[in-house]
Design an enzyme around this catalytic site. Structure first.
Site, PDB file in Angstrom:
ATOM      1  N   CYS A  72       0.832  -1.212   0.000  1.00  0.00           N
ATOM      2  CA  CYS A  72       0.000   0.000   0.000  1.00  0.00           C
ATOM      3  C   CYS A  72       0.858   1.251   0.000  1.00  0.00           C
ATOM      4  O   CYS A  72       1.694   1.456   0.879  1.00  0.00           O
ATOM      5  CB  CYS A  72      -0.930  -0.006   1.218  1.00  0.00           C
ATOM      6  SG  CYS A  72      -1.907   1.509   1.380  1.00  0.00           S
ATOM      7  N   ARG A  75       0.002   4.805   3.029  1.00  0.00           N
ATOM      8  CA  ARG A  75       0.041   4.537   4.465  1.00  0.00           C
ATOM      9  C   ARG A  75       0.346   5.726   5.353  1.00  0.00           C
ATOM     10  O   ARG A  75       0.403   5.571   6.575  1.00  0.00           O
ATOM     11  CB  ARG A  75       1.060   3.421   4.740  1.00  0.00           C
ATOM     12  CG  ARG A  75       0.566   2.070   4.304  1.00  0.00           C
ATOM     13  CD  ARG A  75       1.614   1.017   4.551  1.00  0.00           C
ATOM     14  NE  ARG A  75       2.519   0.840   3.424  1.00  0.00           N
ATOM     15  CZ  ARG A  75       3.663   0.173   3.474  1.00  0.00           C
ATOM     16  NH1 ARG A  75       4.063  -0.339   4.633  1.00  0.00           N
ATOM     17  NH2 ARG A  75       4.423   0.032   2.400  1.00  0.00           N
ATOM     18  N   TRP A 245      -9.014   5.723   0.127  1.00  0.00           N
ATOM     19  CA  TRP A 245      -9.553   6.384  -1.064  1.00  0.00           C
ATOM     20  C   TRP A 245      -8.772   5.886  -2.262  1.00  0.00           C
ATOM     21  O   TRP A 245      -7.726   5.266  -2.128  1.00  0.00           O
ATOM     22  CB  TRP A 245      -9.485   7.906  -0.934  1.00  0.00           C
ATOM     23  CG  TRP A 245      -8.129   8.441  -0.584  1.00  0.00           C
ATOM     24  CD1 TRP A 245      -7.017   8.480  -1.386  1.00  0.00           C
ATOM     25  CD2 TRP A 245      -7.737   9.014   0.672  1.00  0.00           C
ATOM     26  NE1 TRP A 245      -5.972   9.040  -0.710  1.00  0.00           N
ATOM     27  CE2 TRP A 245      -6.376   9.391   0.556  1.00  0.00           C
ATOM     28  CE3 TRP A 245      -8.403   9.277   1.884  1.00  0.00           C
ATOM     29  CZ2 TRP A 245      -5.667   9.985   1.595  1.00  0.00           C
ATOM     30  CZ3 TRP A 245      -7.696   9.872   2.911  1.00  0.00           C
ATOM     31  CH2 TRP A 245      -6.355  10.223   2.771  1.00  0.00           C
ATOM     32  N   GLU A 250      -5.346   3.388 -10.247  1.00  0.00           N
ATOM     33  CA  GLU A 250      -6.015   2.094  -9.993  1.00  0.00           C
ATOM     34  C   GLU A 250      -7.188   1.918 -10.945  1.00  0.00           C
ATOM     35  O   GLU A 250      -7.471   0.813 -11.420  1.00  0.00           O
ATOM     36  CB  GLU A 250      -6.530   2.025  -8.549  1.00  0.00           C
ATOM     37  CG  GLU A 250      -5.452   2.095  -7.488  1.00  0.00           C
ATOM     38  CD  GLU A 250      -6.048   1.942  -6.102  1.00  0.00           C
ATOM     39  OE1 GLU A 250      -6.371   2.982  -5.489  1.00  0.00           O
ATOM     40  OE2 GLU A 250      -6.223   0.797  -5.652  1.00  0.00           O
TER      41      GLU A 250
HETATM   42  N1  ARG Z   1      -6.968  -1.611  -6.749  1.00  0.00           N
HETATM   43  C1  ARG Z   1      -8.249  -1.911  -6.170  1.00  0.00           C
HETATM   44  C2  ARG Z   1      -9.340  -1.354  -7.065  1.00  0.00           C
HETATM   45  O1  ARG Z   1      -9.053  -0.727  -8.042  1.00  0.00           O
HETATM   46  C3  ARG Z   1      -8.398  -1.349  -4.772  1.00  0.00           C
HETATM   47  C4  ARG Z   1      -7.288  -1.672  -3.792  1.00  0.00           C
HETATM   48  C5  ARG Z   1      -7.246  -0.735  -2.604  1.00  0.00           C
HETATM   49  N2  ARG Z   1      -7.042   0.633  -3.026  1.00  0.00           N
HETATM   50  C6  ARG Z   1      -7.038   1.695  -2.224  1.00  0.00           C
HETATM   51  N3  ARG Z   1      -6.847   2.860  -2.750  1.00  0.00           N
HETATM   52  N4  ARG Z   1      -7.263   1.588  -0.918  1.00  0.00           N
HETATM   53  O2  ARG Z   1     -10.520  -1.484  -6.817  1.00  0.00           O
END
Ligand code: ARG
Length: 378
Positions: A72, A75, A245, A250
């Site tokens: 992560c 953090r 968030w 992602e």
């Molecule tokens: N990568 C995943 C998604 O696109 C979520 C993983 C956790 N991501 C975060 N920003 N807490 O759904």
């Protein structure tokens, strides 16, 4: 994913409990000397085979588990994780209802708040509840090897399993919300439709109208992982959904861009009028940048929290500095920390990390992936 054996002997639990209680008292000096607490834990373990965390231990354990999440990048704010203590709940209905309340609470009208809800832990010889869904919010996927996929292919196996069981919510759309699959203690898995007011979604539009308009893309505001086990001092909380968030990449690079997900780069390139006949036009790269711009701009316009990868990378290095000043080394997995776009343009790229496992931790147990795909769902 790391696969770890998850049945511990009483001796192992005691070893892990001691380590955690000592850590808790070391990092919370106002809690005083750990000796009395260690005595109480040992007695409880001898009498019942398990022990109960105090509320403060649970809160600190969940936060440190985040601090120890080597994959992560986000953090820096580990110590402000909001912890909803629902250890009294182990039935599917009440767990589903609290997961939906978690979403409302964490979404917070768009000002997303990192939050975890902790349900009943495993007891000796008696597993606690678990959530089969990998996240509280997931989009259905339709089609098989022989057809053009619709929706999120990652969730196609679960979608098929649910349809086979009589779920009628599958409308065949690109962004149909899947129900949440919860298995209460001593129960079979059950599915629960997400209430509309628990899910905030953002329409993804490009800021320059000549790239695209009204395409119908969207994504949900809150990423809430729901199939990892929170392990604190030898106690296993299998049902403990948590969220932070989003970081834009992602969604823009991975969820919408990956070939085995929404695979949108060719369609974006076409809308941009790029030459897709040659890799060397860098059409994939250019399409990826514009898709990411659209995600960030859309969340901003909707006033929903989202980080960009440049800012989040800097924050991560601040986190490392801050932790080192407190005498702690930060573990990290380079291949997960470096963003999936413009890696070398972010400072996290230009260094190495040690990827050692620390406890408390969020752990993906054997079988979690299969459950998230609805394997053996009955
Ligand atoms: N990568 C995943 C998604 O696109 C979520 C993983 C956790 N991501 C975060 N920003 N807490 O759904």
């Amino acid at each position: 994913m790391e696969i770890l054996q998850h049945h511990s002997t009483a001796h192992q639990v005691w070893e892990e409990a001691q380590e955690f209680i000592r850590l808790f008292h070391q990092e919370n000096p106002e809690a005083g000397d750990p000796a009395a607490r260690l005595d109480a834990v040992r007695t409880q373990l001898a009498e019942t085979g398990t022990y109960r965390h105090t509320h403060d231990e649970l809160v600190h354990g969940a936060r440190v588990a985040w601090r120890n999440s080597n994959r992560c990048i986000g953090r820096l704010y580990w110590n402000s994780l909001r912890v909803r203590d629902r250890r009294g709940l182990d039935g599917a209905d009440e767990i589903a209802a609290e997961c939906f309340e978690h979403l409302r609470d964490a979404t917070n009208g768009g000002r997303v708040r990192p939050t975890i809800t902790v349900f009943a832990p495993d007891a000796p010889g008696r597993p606690g509840p678990r959530i089969w869904s990998e996240q509280l919010i997931r989009y259905a996927g339709y089609g098989d090897e022989n057809s053009i996929p619709v929706g999120d292919p990652r969730n196609a196996p679960l979608t098929r399993a649910l349809c086979g069981l009589g779920w009628t919510g599958g409308r065949g759309g690109a962004f149909d919300l899947l129900p949440l699959v919860v298995q209460g203690r001593d129960d079979k898995p059950r599915w629960f439709d997400l209430p509309a007011d628990a899910v905030l979604e953002v329409p993804i539009e490009h800021p320059d109208r000549d790239h695209w308009t009204d395409w119908g893309l969207r994504w949900h505001a809150v990423p809430a992982i729901s199939n990892m086990c929170l392990e604190i001092g030898g106690i296993h909380y299998q049902a403990a959904p948590f969220n932070g968030w989003y970081m834009g990449t992602e969604i823009g690079s991975r969820n919408l861009g990956d070939e085995d997900r929404y695979n949108l780069l060719p369609a974006v390139a076409r809308r941009m009028g790029l030459d897709t006949s040659s890799d060397r036009s860098l059409w994939k790269d250019r399409a990826m940048v514009e898709l990411n711009r659209a995600v960030l701009d859309s969340f901003d316009r909707a006033e929903v929290t989202i980080a960009d990868h440049h800012t989040e990378s800097r924050r991560f290095l601040s986190h490392i500095d801050q932790e080192e000043r407190r005498g702690r080394d930060v573990g990290a997995d380079w291949s997960w920390i470096v963003p999936p776009m413009s890696g070398s343009a972010t400072p996290v790229f230009h260094r190495t990390y040690e990827d050692r496992r620390q406890s408390p931790a969020y752990v993906q147990h054997a079988g979690a992936k299969e459950r998230a795909q609805g394997r053996d769902l009955v």
